[in-house]
Enzyme design. Structure first.
Site, PDB file in Angstrom:
ATOM      1  N   SER A  86      -2.101  -6.183  -2.967  1.00 48.82           N
ATOM      2  CA  SER A  86      -2.144  -6.573  -4.433  1.00 48.82           C
ATOM      3  C   SER A  86      -1.436  -5.539  -5.106  1.00 48.82           C
ATOM      4  CB  SER A  86      -3.419  -7.094  -4.811  1.00 48.82           C
ATOM      5  OG  SER A  86      -4.301  -5.846  -4.922  1.00 48.82           O
ATOM      6  N   SER A 128      -3.035   7.953   5.208  1.00 47.32           N
ATOM      7  CA  SER A 128      -3.984   9.000   5.043  1.00 47.32           C
ATOM      8  C   SER A 128      -3.203   9.487   3.743  1.00 47.32           C
ATOM      9  CB  SER A 128      -4.362   9.943   6.145  1.00 47.32           C
ATOM     10  OG  SER A 128      -5.019  10.928   5.607  1.00 47.32           O
ATOM     11  N   TYR A 148     -12.687  12.402  -1.592  1.00 44.70           N
ATOM     12  CA  TYR A 148     -11.413  11.660  -1.253  1.00 44.70           C
ATOM     13  C   TYR A 148     -10.854  12.621  -0.372  1.00 44.70           C
ATOM     14  CZ  TYR A 148      -6.661   9.814  -1.333  1.00 44.70           C
ATOM     15  OH  TYR A 148      -5.695   9.248  -0.997  1.00 44.70           O
ATOM     16  N   LYS A 202     -10.394  10.715   3.787  1.00 48.13           N
ATOM     17  CA  LYS A 202      -9.049  10.592   4.429  1.00 48.13           C
ATOM     18  C   LYS A 202      -9.223  11.537   5.649  1.00 48.13           C
ATOM     19  CE  LYS A 202      -6.959   7.485   1.848  1.00 48.13           C
ATOM     20  NZ  LYS A 202      -6.702   6.240   2.570  1.00 48.13           N
TER      21      LYS A 202
HETATM   22  N1  NAP Z   1      -0.636   6.913  -4.685  1.00 44.77           N
HETATM   23  C1  NAP Z   1      -0.725   7.804  -4.287  1.00 44.77           C
HETATM   24  O1  NAP Z   1      -0.444   9.075  -4.687  1.00 44.77           O
HETATM   25  C2  NAP Z   1      -1.090   8.135  -2.814  1.00 44.77           C
HETATM   26  C3  NAP Z   1      -1.028   9.477  -2.123  1.00 44.77           C
HETATM   27  C4  NAP Z   1      -1.754   9.601  -0.738  1.00 44.77           C
HETATM   28  C5  NAP Z   1      -2.462   8.468  -0.160  1.00 44.77           C
HETATM   29  N2  NAP Z   1      -2.440   7.090  -0.789  1.00 44.77           N
HETATM   30  C6  NAP Z   1      -3.053   6.011  -0.148  1.00 44.77           C
HETATM   31  O2  NAP Z   1      -2.318   5.027  -0.185  1.00 44.77           O
HETATM   32  C7  NAP Z   1      -3.079   3.735  -0.089  1.00 44.77           C
HETATM   33  C8  NAP Z   1      -2.533   2.702  -1.066  1.00 44.77           C
HETATM   34  O3  NAP Z   1      -2.724   3.352  -2.654  1.00 44.77           O
HETATM   35  P1  NAP Z   1      -2.018   2.980  -3.916  1.00 44.77           P
HETATM   36  O4  NAP Z   1      -1.684   4.197  -4.509  1.00 44.77           O
HETATM   37  O5  NAP Z   1      -1.076   1.957  -3.723  1.00 44.77           O
HETATM   38  O6  NAP Z   1      -3.461   2.302  -4.884  1.00 44.77           O
HETATM   39  P2  NAP Z   1      -3.544   1.044  -5.390  1.00 44.77           P
HETATM   40  O7  NAP Z   1      -2.306   0.677  -6.312  1.00 44.77           O
HETATM   41  O8  NAP Z   1      -4.989   1.236  -6.074  1.00 44.77           O
HETATM   42  O9  NAP Z   1      -3.743   0.075  -4.476  1.00 44.77           O
HETATM   43  C9  NAP Z   1      -4.951  -0.221  -3.772  1.00 44.77           C
HETATM   44  C10 NAP Z   1      -5.022  -1.275  -3.151  1.00 44.77           C
HETATM   45  O10 NAP Z   1      -6.309  -1.485  -1.881  1.00 44.77           O
HETATM   46  C11 NAP Z   1      -6.702  -2.598  -2.235  1.00 44.77           C
HETATM   47  N3  NAP Z   1      -8.262  -2.696  -2.184  1.00 44.77           N
HETATM   48  C12 NAP Z   1      -9.355  -1.995  -2.896  1.00 44.77           C
HETATM   49  N4  NAP Z   1     -10.484  -2.293  -2.170  1.00 44.77           N
HETATM   50  C13 NAP Z   1     -10.030  -3.089  -1.328  1.00 44.77           C
HETATM   51  C14 NAP Z   1     -11.226  -3.949  -0.438  1.00 44.77           C
HETATM   52  N5  NAP Z   1     -12.417  -3.847  -0.592  1.00 44.77           N
HETATM   53  N6  NAP Z   1     -10.576  -4.849   0.417  1.00 44.77           N
HETATM   54  C15 NAP Z   1      -9.173  -5.161   0.331  1.00 44.77           C
HETATM   55  N7  NAP Z   1      -8.260  -4.230  -0.367  1.00 44.77           N
HETATM   56  C16 NAP Z   1      -8.894  -3.622  -1.075  1.00 44.77           C
HETATM   57  C17 NAP Z   1      -6.496  -3.252  -3.644  1.00 44.77           C
HETATM   58  O11 NAP Z   1      -6.378  -4.480  -3.743  1.00 44.77           O
HETATM   59  P3  NAP Z   1      -7.657  -5.378  -4.425  1.00 44.77           P
HETATM   60  O12 NAP Z   1      -8.071  -4.473  -5.500  1.00 44.77           O
HETATM   61  O13 NAP Z   1      -6.967  -6.521  -4.735  1.00 44.77           O
HETATM   62  O14 NAP Z   1      -8.611  -5.376  -3.372  1.00 44.77           O
HETATM   63  C18 NAP Z   1      -5.116  -2.465  -3.737  1.00 44.77           C
HETATM   64  O15 NAP Z   1      -4.261  -3.456  -3.356  1.00 44.77           O
HETATM   65  C19 NAP Z   1      -4.687   4.231  -0.439  1.00 44.77           C
HETATM   66  O16 NAP Z   1      -5.011   4.261   0.926  1.00 44.77           O
HETATM   67  C20 NAP Z   1      -4.394   5.570  -0.921  1.00 44.77           C
HETATM   68  O17 NAP Z   1      -5.370   6.372  -0.675  1.00 44.77           O
HETATM   69  C21 NAP Z   1      -2.032   6.936  -2.093  1.00 44.77           C
END
Ligand code: NAP
Length: 264
Positions: A9, A124, A138, A142
């Protein structure tokens, strides 16, 4: 290919789902919020609920007849001092970042076993390789997913199913808004505020999510998988080998500098 992606989303998941949908794959996105897109189908799902996960995966199967790839992307951050973190906050984090991802694997694996093929990418963080200040849980959540991925690789390889962790550096998304935020007690406040501002600025200056999609496309085309892949800016990726190469205290001092932290 039929690709199931969690957390579509917003952020990385949304960009991945649109990218692979545009490139001719059948993409199903699982998130709690329903997002309309011409490129993928959302099945509104809370991946922390085992029954909902099972139902969603069966819906994918009935629509596509197979599942080639699972990208476990749904996840959240958590910030705050270890000392101040509550049991509820820690469980909420692990329930999504670890248990949710495991439930997804458990639901798709019988289908992949039947096909005798399948690929699973667990998203991760480079931060899973080290305990980050004020992001200890966090890193731990991970890191737990990394270890489970290492283990499951041995268990599923007889069916030609592969799994890996993709450790990302900072990616430009709204992850900061969706983090669990622990109440910060007075002794930690000044240092926390400094580190918090810095971590948010790193995300704001992070890599574009589209770059992650392009990287995953190459990964899916490759037959040379291993347990861990790293993607992000050089300055962040280099932290991983340095941890093992440098004497521990020298590495810690480097991390202190990177996080603008002083030692007493
Ligand atoms: N951004 C970074 O710098 C970064 C760095 C390293 C790793 N990551 C990892 O990349 C992944 C995506 O992160 P992002 O940056 O894109 O964050 P984000 O924009 O906050 O997206 C998180 C997504 O997870 C979904 N989500 C949360 N709770 C959920 C649930 N109970 N069931 C189903 N979906 C759920 C949310 O959708 P809903 O709220 O609609 O459920 C949203 O679509 C994460 O695992 C994060 O730890 C991100």
């Amino acid at each position: 290919m039929t690709i199931v992606i969690t957390g579509t989303s917003s952020g990385i998941g949304f960009v991945l789902a649109e990218y692979f949908g545009k490139n001719g794959h059948q993409v199903f996105g699982l998130s709690r919020k329903n997002v309309e897109s011409p490129y993928f189908t959302t099945i509104p799902t809370d991946i922390t609920m085992a029954e909902a996960v099972e139902k969603a995966v069966q819906e994918v199967l009935s629509k596509s007849g197979r599942i080639d790839v699972l990208i476990n992307n749904a996840g959240m951050g958590m910030v705050g001092p270890v000392e101040d973190s509550s049991k509820e906050e820690i469980l909420k984090l692990f329930n999504l970042n670890l248990v949710g991802a495991v439930q997804m694997m458990s639901a798709v694996l019988p289908i992949m076993r039947g096909q005798r093929s399948g690929k699973i990418i667990n998203i991760s963080s480079i931060g899973s390789e080290m305990g980050l200040p004020f992001r200890g849980f966090y890193s731990a959540s991970k890191s737990a997913l990394d270890k489970v991925t290492e283990a499951i690789r041995y268990e599923i390889s007889p069916w030609n199913i592969d799994a890996c962790t993709l450790h990302l550096g900072d990616i430009k998304t709204n992850i900061a808004e969706n983090r669990v935020k622990t109440n910060v007690s007075e002794p930690y406040r000044t240092t926390f505020d400094k580190v918090y501002a810095l971590m948010n600025s790193h995300v704001d200056q992070g890599t574009e999510p589209l770059e992650v999609a392009r990287y995953i496309e190459k990964l899916l085309a490759s037959n040379r998988w291993k347990a861990h892949f790293y993607f992000g800016k050089f300055g962040q990726k280099i932290g991983v080998p340095l941890k093992w190469m440098l004497p521990q205290n020298m590495y810690e001092n480097l991390m202190r500098k990177y996080n603008s932290l002083d030692k007493a």
